[in-house]
Design an enzyme around this catalytic site. Sequence first.
Site, PDB file in Angstrom:
ATOM      1  N   ASP A   1      44.240  41.254  32.975  1.00  0.00           N
ATOM      2  CA  ASP A   1      44.034  42.134  34.132  1.00  0.00           C
ATOM      3  C   ASP A   1      44.531  41.418  35.382  1.00  0.00           C
ATOM      4  O   ASP A   1      43.807  41.247  36.360  1.00  0.00           O
ATOM      5  CB  ASP A   1      42.549  42.479  34.254  1.00  0.00           C
TER       6      ASP A   1
ATOM      7  N   ASN B   1      42.746  39.844  41.434  1.00  0.00           N
ATOM      8  CA  ASN B   1      42.235  38.744  40.613  1.00  0.00           C
ATOM      9  C   ASN B   1      43.003  37.452  40.837  1.00  0.00           C
ATOM     10  O   ASN B   1      42.870  36.507  40.051  1.00  0.00           O
ATOM     11  CB  ASN B   1      42.275  39.128  39.134  1.00  0.00           C
TER      12      ASN B   1
ATOM     13  N   ASP C   1      38.379  35.982  36.952  1.00  0.00           N
ATOM     14  CA  ASP C   1      37.991  37.154  36.167  1.00  0.00           C
ATOM     15  C   ASP C   1      38.900  37.394  34.965  1.00  0.00           C
ATOM     16  O   ASP C   1      39.715  38.316  34.950  1.00  0.00           O
ATOM     17  CB  ASP C   1      37.956  38.404  37.060  1.00  0.00           C
TER      18      ASP C   1
END
Length: 326
Positions: free
Chosen positions: A202, A207, A219
């Site tokens: 992701d 992030n 994350d």
Amino acid sequence: MDAAAPYAGLTPETVLDALERAGLRGDGRLLALNSYENRVYQVWLEDGSSVVAKFYRPGRWSDAQILEEHAFVLELAERETPAVPPLAAEGRTLSEHAGFRFAVFPRRGGRTPELDRRDTLEWIGRFIGRIHAVGAATSFRSRPLLDIAAFGDEPRAFLLASNFIPPDLLAAWKAVTQQALAGIRHCHERAGKVKSIRLHGDCHPGNILWTDEGPHFVDLDDARMGPAAQDLWMLLSGDRASMNRQLSDVLAGYEDFAELDRRELHLIEALRSLRLIHYSAWIARRWDDPAFPAAFPWFNTQRYWQDRILELREQIALMEESPLNP
């Protein structure tokens, strides 16, 4: 645990008690950070420092899957890649209190990277290349694969079985998602069999935290096996010429440490299309969680589904074009 309100019992007292169980005494101050899937807090300790406590959504990942994520981040940190590993309490990175599993991380500040700067993209690409060099060394055993079934077919089936799509748009959405999935499969056929590696999963700009010393990545909750292009396409936006330039800048750094199989360029718009379908289903699955209607008030509206239909039609056209050529 109430599936509709999985965090109802996660009170400030529960958070502080959990930290104390892990050997960290808070001074009573905590701040909820931006997170929907999990619950994440900055917690100030009695010595004046602060940590980040992440409470995992009940039922989403098994202990083995969470620990595999932790092991990957620790491996990256050991290789001096700027990821933020969890802290260990009595030799364990995953703890449990009052029915909640949680991990504690050192606090790392930073700002959103300036993706309009070519040197920033190259710098980010260099570190993603380092992540992938480590990620390619072995495979996850417990964490899932990013594939068409998990990110396309199953989310589509879930939404068709739900009552979220307005009746007057259902036929159009059903048709456009069917056509989009056909386009996604065609992109995969053109790419051929590409290698799956351990990914961040992701890797969007939110992030990536930027400091004067460069980026660090946070994350890895969505870490999974998949093609390297998954961690690259979220850095690309705008028209075709802009994305070619951006990808060229990213690869200028990336390929110092890892080689991108150019066949994966066929997958960029396919992966983007999969995320669009999966994202709608993700919100729908969490709609009973009170945090989601508050955070996404536009989701369950006529306009939302109209926009998704138009968006997927655009993606279908993009998937029919030749791949980017940085």
